[in-house]
Design a protein around this motif. Structure first.
Motif, short mmCIF file in Angstrom:
data_model
loop_
_atom_site.label_atom_id
_atom_site.label_comp_id
_atom_site.label_asym_id
_atom_site.label_seq_id
_atom_site.Cartn_x
_atom_site.Cartn_y
_atom_site.Cartn_z
N ASN A 218 0.80 -1.22 0.00
CA ASN A 218 0.00 0.00 0.00
C ASN A 218 0.83 1.27 0.00
OD1 ASN A 218 -2.46 -1.33 -0.02
ND2 ASN A 218 -2.37 -1.66 2.19
N GLU A 219 2.15 1.16 -0.10
CA GLU A 219 2.98 2.36 -0.11
C GLU A 219 2.83 3.08 -1.44
OE1 GLU A 219 6.98 2.01 1.30
OE2 GLU A 219 6.43 0.29 2.52
N ASP A 220 2.88 4.38 -1.39
CA ASP A 220 2.75 5.23 -2.56
C ASP A 220 4.15 5.66 -3.00
OD1 ASP A 220 1.11 6.28 -4.45
OD2 ASP A 220 0.55 8.05 -3.30
N VAL A 221 4.85 4.80 -3.72
CA VAL A 221 6.23 5.03 -4.11
C VAL A 221 6.27 5.37 -5.59
CG1 VAL A 221 8.53 3.99 -4.24
CG2 VAL A 221 7.01 3.41 -2.35
N PRO A 222 6.97 6.44 -5.97
CA PRO A 222 7.05 6.80 -7.39
C PRO A 222 7.70 5.71 -8.21
CG PRO A 222 7.89 8.57 -5.99
CD PRO A 222 7.66 7.38 -5.11
N LEU A 223 7.26 5.58 -9.45
CA LEU A 223 7.89 4.66 -10.37
C LEU A 223 9.34 5.09 -10.57
CD1 LEU A 223 4.92 4.47 -12.86
CD2 LEU A 223 5.64 2.69 -11.27
N PRO A 224 10.26 4.14 -10.77
CA PRO A 224 11.68 4.49 -10.83
C PRO A 224 12.03 5.62 -11.80
CG PRO A 224 11.41 2.12 -10.75
CD PRO A 224 10.03 2.72 -10.88
N GLY A 225 11.44 5.63 -12.99
CA GLY A 225 11.76 6.67 -13.96
C GLY A 225 11.19 8.04 -13.64
N GLN A 226 10.38 8.12 -12.59
CA GLN A 226 9.75 9.40 -12.23
C GLN A 226 10.21 9.92 -10.87
OE1 GLN A 226 5.47 9.52 -13.13
NE2 GLN A 226 5.73 7.55 -14.15
#
Length: 190
Positions: free
Chosen positions: A35-43
């Motif tokens: 459920n963590e809101d982690v940005p996608l790697p490229g962003q």
């Protein structure tokens, strides 16, 4: 015509997904909570401080469009949306297999733009152009909605109308009439 419908459907799905909180950060699920809101790697470069500047947004659009072009598709130059004064609108010319096209656009979106764009647009004040505001107000009045004349964006119109679908219809119709040379696809964020 089929490609335009597929492209419109895909961009609509991308826009809806872009406005949803992201949970897939591209890492092994064992290392991140579901459920963590982690940005996608490229962003992550733009989202690391939980805000996106106009310059970061423009860079993300440039990277997204370059990714699309590198995948073999033509794109138009981005222009500011008259709907919110923030979003950048652009055309993508689909070709070849629709599934391949959709997959490549989605890959580029997830790599460069899907979380950056809504973060930028939702954190800044949206202001519709005056001609479009006037036309949307008239459209709503024609449909029986009393507008105050103080509305500045689609959210204000939706609050006044208490009917989001009719606002989206009026914004979409009047934008196409007033700005026929702009890219066909534009998100109406309420």
């Amino acid at each position: 015509m089929r490609f335009r419908l597929v492209a419109t459907a895909l961009l609509t799905a991308v826009a809806v997904a872009a406005c949803s909180p992201g949970t897939d950060n591209g890492t092994d699920s064992g290392t991140q909570g579901a459920n963590e809101d982690v940005p996608l790697p490229g962003q992550q470069w733009a989202l690391r401080d939980d805000r996106v500047t106009a310059g970061e947004y423009r860079t993300a659009i440039t990277r997204f469009l370059a990714c699309i072009q590198d995948s073999g598709y033509r794109t138009g130059d981005p222009v500011i949306s008259p709907i919110d004064g923030l979003s950048l609108l652009y055309d993508i010319t689909p070709s070849g297999d629709p599934t391949t096209y959709n997959d490549r656009v989605q890959r580029c979106n997830l790599s460069h733009l899907s979380m950056i764009e809504p973060t930028y647009v939702e954190s800044h004040r949206k202001v519709m152009t005056q001609p479009l505001r006037r036309a949307v107000g008239e459209c709503l009045e024609d449909r029986g909605v009393k507008v105050s004349g103080t509305e500045h964006n689609a959210t204000d119109f939706a609050t006044t109308a208490r009917d989001e679908p009719v606002v989206v219809e009026c914004v979409t119709e009047t934008r196409q009439q007033l700005y026929p040379d702009l890219p066909d696809f534009a998100v109406v964020r309420i």
